[in-house]
Each structure stands twice: as structure tokens, then as C-alpha cells.
Design an enzyme around this catalytic site. Structure first.
Site, PDB file in Angstrom:
ATOM      1  CG  HIS A   1      44.738 -41.459   6.453  1.00  0.00           C
ATOM      2  ND1 HIS A   1      44.108 -42.603   6.897  1.00  0.00           N
ATOM      3  CD2 HIS A   1      44.658 -41.499   5.095  1.00  0.00           C
ATOM      4  CE1 HIS A   1      43.670 -43.301   5.869  1.00  0.00           C
ATOM      5  NE2 HIS A   1      43.989 -42.653   4.765  1.00  0.00           N
TER       6      HIS A   1
ATOM      7  CG  HIS B   1      41.409 -39.362   2.258  1.00  0.00           C
ATOM      8  ND1 HIS B   1      40.413 -40.308   2.434  1.00  0.00           N
ATOM      9  CD2 HIS B   1      42.585 -40.058   2.236  1.00  0.00           C
ATOM     10  CE1 HIS B   1      40.961 -41.507   2.527  1.00  0.00           C
ATOM     11  NE2 HIS B   1      42.277 -41.384   2.403  1.00  0.00           N
ATOM     12  CD  GLU B   2      46.174 -38.963   1.913  1.00  0.00           C
ATOM     13  OE1 GLU B   2      46.667 -39.536   2.913  1.00  0.00           O
ATOM     14  OE2 GLU B   2      45.676 -39.575   0.958  1.00  0.00           O
TER      15      GLU B   2
ATOM     16  CD  GLU C   1      42.449 -45.578   2.705  1.00  0.00           C
ATOM     17  OE1 GLU C   1      42.011 -44.516   2.208  1.00  0.00           O
ATOM     18  OE2 GLU C   1      43.609 -45.704   3.106  1.00  0.00           O
TER      19      GLU C   1
END
Length: 321
Positions: A134, A130-131, A201
Site C-alpha cells: 500500500h 501487503h501493507e 487490495e
């Protein structure tokens, strides 16, 4: 996030900063606020990662000091087609993680010891994917810049509680304007943050599911850490609530600063992604069983076969114990 959207967002925050400066100090205050905002934007562009990592007292780790965690991020970065980011660990009980840096070539990812100790390897991989999502979506710079400038707006508003501009003849009306400004400005900054947060998100969840290949591992991690992150104190977010938007899940500072979508909705979206990926019966088995954490789960290992160091110690212990 597009460059145009980034410029518009920073312009809105700069204008808000100037308006607050004008209310507190007249035209001179507006000019000073503009110069300060311009300086902050320029400084933050080059130092965003250093600001956030220093704020959290993060310590950098490598293949020697944290072989399991570093190797996992390395494997996921290869799958994402990204340069290897710098990897940090934060000695904090609250389970959370974030990414920072002005571009993929200068990115950094960090996780707290609370998160590493709570989750299985599969779930940690989902969080770090997930990071990296980003980073791949180029969210990291704007996330940090927004947190920095919004924090400055809140600080300036707090100063406005003790100082006000204007002259004695219009002192009463200026006091009313000042009170309105110091109340409205932080809320306006919060709205600007929330305008991009939910989409950001969801986008990182989507990218993380694609990078890891196991949306359900990320969903499981979100379910585990969301409640704990709200209950366990986070000193950094308490000092600077605007920093809460950096984390993978919200922290319990104030409902007004909840910049994340509801965890239940994110989990539901990840379930839909899993079904679209043909994982209706659960995630497919991946041949990395030898690297699974001793905190085993019913989920299959999350990272498909890629070049990654074989663990020699207990899984995901940042101290290598």
C-alpha cells in the site's frame, strides 16, 4: 493510485458533503460544508497518520522494544526499496493490520497484538509486505482521507435526523428531502469507497507477494485472520465504520461497509501469483530458519536473505518477552 484519481475522489466526497449541507441548511449550509470539507482535506493531508494511529491508541515500537517485529518490517522495507516506516503495535485481540501516512517518507505500519500472536513469522511477513505494498502504491493517504471524510458525512447525516433546514411553509417537503439525504449520503460515500477498494487490495496483494517472495504465506494469513476479524469486536470500526477500509481484511460492522474483495478470491489470485513465480510445489526454502517463530508452520521462512537483526527472544512478541 494516480494523483488525478485522488483529486476526483476527494472532489466527489466534497461535493457530497456540500450537497448534504445544502439539504440540511440551504445555501448557507452548503457554504459551511464546503469550508469544513476544505479544512478537513487540508488538515487530513498533513495529519492523516496521526489521526488513524491516535484513533487506535497505537504505540510506536523500535528495535529495542520489539526487535523481531521491527526487524522484520525493516528487512521487508529494504527489499521493497522503501524508506523505513514507523512501526506501531495496537493492543487489540482482533487480528488486523494497516498502513497510513501521506507518502512513503512519512509512512507508518501497524499490527494488532491479536495478529502477531496468531500468525507465524512467515505469515506476519506476508501481511506486513501487503501493507508496504500500500505504501509503495501510494494508497495510504487516500485510504485515510476517504475514511475521515466519509466518517464526517455519516456524522453529518446523523445530525440531520435531529435538525432540518427550510421554513415552515415547506416544512413537510423539506423533511422528506432531509430524510432522503441522511439515508442516501452515507450510502453514496460507501459507494465512493468501494469504487477504489477492490482494485487497491488486489494491487497491494500483488505488491506484497513481490516484496515477500512468498504469496502463499500471505494467502495463509488471510485465511486465518479473515474469520476471526469478523467475529472479534473492533471498537474503532464500530465507532467509525468508514475506518474498516483501512484494514487488510474486513471487520464485522455491516455488510454495507464491506469494502474488501472476498477473501476466497484474494487467496485464489495469490495462488495464481505463486504459480507465475514458479512456486507450483510450494514456496522455495529461504535461509532464515534461525529467525522462524516458535509458532512454526509448514511454510518456509518468507523473507529472502537481507540484513535483519538476529532474534534474541521469542519471535514477533511485541513486548520482547
Amino acid at each position: 493510485m494516480s494523483g488525478f484519481r485522488t483529486v476526483m475522489l476527494l472532489s466527489a466526497l466534497t461535493a457530497l458533503f456540500m450537497a448534504l449541507g445544502y439539504t440540511l441548511g440551504g445555501s448557507g449550509g452548503a457554504v459551511i460544508a464546503l469550508l469544513v470539507a476544505a479544512g478537513m482535506n487540508l488538515f487530513t493531508f498533513w495529519n492523516a497518520d496521526k489521526i488513524v494511529l491516535s484513533m487506535h491508541n497505537a504505540r510506536e515500537v523500535d528495535a529495542q522494544s520489539a526487535p523481531e517485529f521491527y526487524g522484520l518490517v525493516q528487512a521487508l522495507s529494504q527489499r521493497a526499496g522503501l524508506p523505513m516506516p514507523r512501526v506501531y503495535v495496537i493492543d487489540q485481540d482482533a487480528p488486523n493490520a494497516f498502513a497510513t501516512g501521506r507518502n512513503p517518507e512519512n509512512a507508518a505500519v501497524a499490527a494488532t497484538t491479536g495478529l502477531l500472536n496468531m500468525l507465524t513469522r512467515d505469515e506476519v511477513a506476508g501481511v506486513m509486505a501487503h501493507e508496504l505494498g500500500h505504501v509503495k502504491n501510494r494508497d495510504t493517504l487516500i485510504m485515510t482521507m476517504v475514511a475521515t471524510i466519509a466518517g464526517a458525512i455519516s456524522m453529518l447525516a446523523n445530525f440531520g435526523l435531529f435538525f432540518r433546514g427550510g421554513n415552515e411553509e415547506n416544512g413537510h417537503s423539506n423533511m422528506i428531502a432531509t430524510l432522503l439525504a441522511v439515508i442516501v449520503a452515507p450510502f453514496a460515500a460507501m459507494i465512493v469507497q468501494m469504487a477504489i477498494s477492490r482494485t487497491r487490495e488486489y494491487g497491494a496483494d500483488q505488491a506484497g507477494a513481490e516484496i515477500s517472495g512468498n504469496p502463499r504465506a500471505l494467502a495463509s494469513a488471510l485465511a486465518k485472520i479473515s474469520g476471526r476479524a469478523e467475529m472479534i469486536p473492533n471498537p474503532v470500526a464500530e465507532r467509525n465504520p468508514a475506518a474498516a477500509q483501512l484494514y487488510i481484511v474486513p471487520v464485522h460492522v455491516s455488510e454495507l461497509f464491506s469494502t474488501h474483495p472476498a477473501t476466497e478470491k484474494r487467496i485464489a489470485a495469490l495462488e495464481e501469483i505463486a504459480q507465475d513465480m514458479g512456486q507450483s510445489g510450494g514456496p522455495p526454502p529461504i535461509n532464515m530458519a534461525s529467525q522462524t517463530s516458535t509458532r512454526a508452520s509448514a511454510l518456509s521462512p518468507v523473507v529472502p536473505p537481507v540484513a535483519a537483526p538476529k532474534p534474541r527472544r521469542s519471535a514477533l512478541d511485541p513486548h520482547g518477552r
